[in-house]
Design a protein around this motif. Sequence first.
Motif, short mmCIF file in Angstrom:
data_model
loop_
_atom_site.label_atom_id
_atom_site.label_comp_id
_atom_site.label_asym_id
_atom_site.label_seq_id
_atom_site.Cartn_x
_atom_site.Cartn_y
_atom_site.Cartn_z
N GLY A 257 -24.54 12.68 -18.41
CA GLY A 257 -23.57 13.31 -17.53
C GLY A 257 -22.59 14.22 -18.26
O GLY A 257 -22.32 14.05 -19.44
N GLU A 258 -22.05 15.17 -17.53
CA GLU A 258 -21.19 16.21 -18.13
C GLU A 258 -19.84 15.67 -18.58
O GLU A 258 -19.14 16.35 -19.32
CB GLU A 258 -20.98 17.34 -17.13
CG GLU A 258 -20.21 16.96 -15.89
CD GLU A 258 -20.04 18.13 -14.92
OE1 GLU A 258 -18.97 18.21 -14.31
OE2 GLU A 258 -20.98 18.95 -14.80
N ASP A 259 -19.46 14.46 -18.17
CA ASP A 259 -18.17 13.91 -18.56
C ASP A 259 -18.18 13.26 -19.94
O ASP A 259 -17.12 12.84 -20.44
CB ASP A 259 -17.71 12.85 -17.55
CG ASP A 259 -17.40 13.44 -16.18
OD1 ASP A 259 -16.99 14.62 -16.12
OD2 ASP A 259 -17.57 12.73 -15.18
N HIS A 260 -19.34 13.19 -20.57
CA HIS A 260 -19.47 12.44 -21.82
C HIS A 260 -20.00 13.28 -22.98
O HIS A 260 -20.50 12.73 -23.96
CB HIS A 260 -20.36 11.21 -21.59
CG HIS A 260 -19.82 10.30 -20.53
ND1 HIS A 260 -18.73 9.49 -20.74
CD2 HIS A 260 -20.18 10.13 -19.23
CE1 HIS A 260 -18.47 8.82 -19.63
NE2 HIS A 260 -19.32 9.19 -18.71
N VAL A 261 -19.88 14.59 -22.87
CA VAL A 261 -20.37 15.50 -23.90
C VAL A 261 -19.23 16.41 -24.33
O VAL A 261 -18.44 16.86 -23.48
CB VAL A 261 -21.56 16.34 -23.39
CG1 VAL A 261 -22.13 17.21 -24.51
CG2 VAL A 261 -22.65 15.44 -22.80
N THR A 262 -19.12 16.65 -25.63
CA THR A 262 -18.11 17.55 -26.16
C THR A 262 -18.74 18.53 -27.14
O THR A 262 -19.96 18.54 -27.33
CB THR A 262 -16.96 16.78 -26.85
OG1 THR A 262 -17.48 16.06 -27.97
CG2 THR A 262 -16.30 15.82 -25.88
N SER A 323 -15.13 23.87 -19.25
CA SER A 323 -13.81 23.43 -19.72
C SER A 323 -13.83 21.95 -20.12
O SER A 323 -13.14 21.56 -21.07
CB SER A 323 -12.76 23.66 -18.63
OG SER A 323 -12.49 25.03 -18.50
N LYS A 324 -14.60 21.15 -19.43
CA LYS A 324 -14.76 19.74 -19.82
C LYS A 324 -15.39 19.65 -21.20
O LYS A 324 -14.94 18.88 -22.06
CB LYS A 324 -15.63 19.00 -18.82
CG LYS A 324 -15.00 18.67 -17.49
CD LYS A 324 -16.00 17.89 -16.64
CE LYS A 324 -15.45 17.50 -15.30
NZ LYS A 324 -16.44 16.70 -14.52
N LEU A 325 -16.46 20.41 -21.42
CA LEU A 325 -17.17 20.37 -22.70
C LEU A 325 -16.29 20.86 -23.84
O LEU A 325 -16.32 20.31 -24.95
CB LEU A 325 -18.45 21.20 -22.62
CG LEU A 325 -19.48 20.83 -21.55
CD1 LEU A 325 -20.62 21.83 -21.54
CD2 LEU A 325 -20.02 19.41 -21.78
N LEU A 326 -15.50 21.89 -23.56
CA LEU A 326 -14.68 22.51 -24.60
C LEU A 326 -13.50 21.64 -25.02
O LEU A 326 -13.02 21.76 -26.15
CB LEU A 326 -14.16 23.87 -24.13
CG LEU A 326 -15.19 24.98 -23.95
CD1 LEU A 326 -14.50 26.24 -23.43
CD2 LEU A 326 -15.91 25.28 -25.26
N GLY A 327 -13.01 20.79 -24.13
CA GLY A 327 -11.83 20.01 -24.49
C GLY A 327 -11.45 18.93 -23.51
O GLY A 327 -10.87 17.91 -23.89
N ASN A 329 -13.07 16.66 -21.77
CA ASN A 329 -13.65 15.33 -21.94
C ASN A 329 -13.02 14.59 -23.11
O ASN A 329 -12.77 13.38 -23.04
CB ASN A 329 -15.16 15.43 -22.14
CG ASN A 329 -15.90 15.83 -20.87
OD1 ASN A 329 -15.40 15.65 -19.77
ND2 ASN A 329 -17.09 16.40 -21.04
N PHE A 330 -12.78 15.29 -24.20
CA PHE A 330 -12.19 14.65 -25.37
C PHE A 330 -10.75 14.23 -25.08
O PHE A 330 -10.33 13.14 -25.49
CB PHE A 330 -12.24 15.61 -26.56
CG PHE A 330 -12.14 14.94 -27.91
CD1 PHE A 330 -13.16 14.13 -28.37
CD2 PHE A 330 -11.03 15.13 -28.72
CE1 PHE A 330 -13.09 13.52 -29.62
CE2 PHE A 330 -10.94 14.52 -29.97
CZ PHE A 330 -11.98 13.72 -30.42
#
Length: 339
Positions: A257-262, A323-327, A329-330
């Motif tokens: 899922g997209e919430d767990h990748v950075t 935006s989630k991937l870029l920062g 999510n972290f």
Amino acid sequence: MPNSASISAKALLDESIVIDTLGGAVVHPTPSVTEGTYEENMVSQGWNILHACLVSEPSYSPTWEELQLAVYENLLNFEMSPMCRHIEKVEDIFDAKSKGQLGVIFGIQSPTWIEGKKERLRLMYKLGLRSLQLTYMERNLLGDGCLEPENRGLTNFGMQIVRECNRLGILVDCSHVGHQTTLDAIHESKKPIVISHTAIRAIVDNPRCVTDQQMKAVAEKGGTIGITTFSPFIRRDQMPTLDDYLDHFDYAIKLIGEDHVTFATDWFDGKTKTNWATPWFYPEVTQGKKYGGLGLTGFSKRAELTNVIEGFRARGYSDQRISKLLGGNFIRVLKEVWK
């Protein structure tokens, strides 16, 4: 969070918070620039936060004294460089973004400096340490690294350190960590853990890449997997392209899922061919690739960050996902872990 597909890649970077979840070092080795400062260049190119490695010379496994010196050098740099600031809590991230500063998260890639003295972890927390990788490639007092053939798991001492990280508010990082040690750490931790810089073993069979089992376990605990540009992890037969890199994101997002990748680079912008000894010590990881052949065609320097945005968009990624991937999510993980 941005949601307009019509804005430019640069505008999306301006509206997002970009965190390199393993971004090398700001000092020692100090990156050289042709104009301005390193911090000014980074911010102007869209980068906001580096999860930095405090010690990478002469190795990534420092002594207590070497780590203290590295902390001192970085703290001194914050005093001398107003564009650079220490990140100790989540609010600092947003403050650095609003002020146009490059934020630096103190991390370390080996716990060798602890030397069996658990109290040192609290002392380093007081000095700003906010991320601890449990092993480098080798076995240590906490557990096995990813190159240990026996693949033993977390030791009892390692369990104590994971619990202490949870208590203090230090992020547990399982990059370079052995397969079983990673699974044990996830089981022991009460908070999410991350694998800050890695890639997908189902695509490239490299011992530093993560298995589907590891990714699922990290995601189930609420953590994240950071996809690095390090070319031996992205493609074995030739110099990888940006598309090859993005294939790893596609795979990870489909699986967990997209919430767990950075997003990570593992770029030490100050490293030279004479102080990067990884090929000699860890040929299983570098797999024949030498200094100068570690980047990606289309994304081999900081100024090419917009190429990543355009590549994501070409694959149908929404601006919200990017935006989630870029920062994003972290930051979510840090909110759960940090005090």
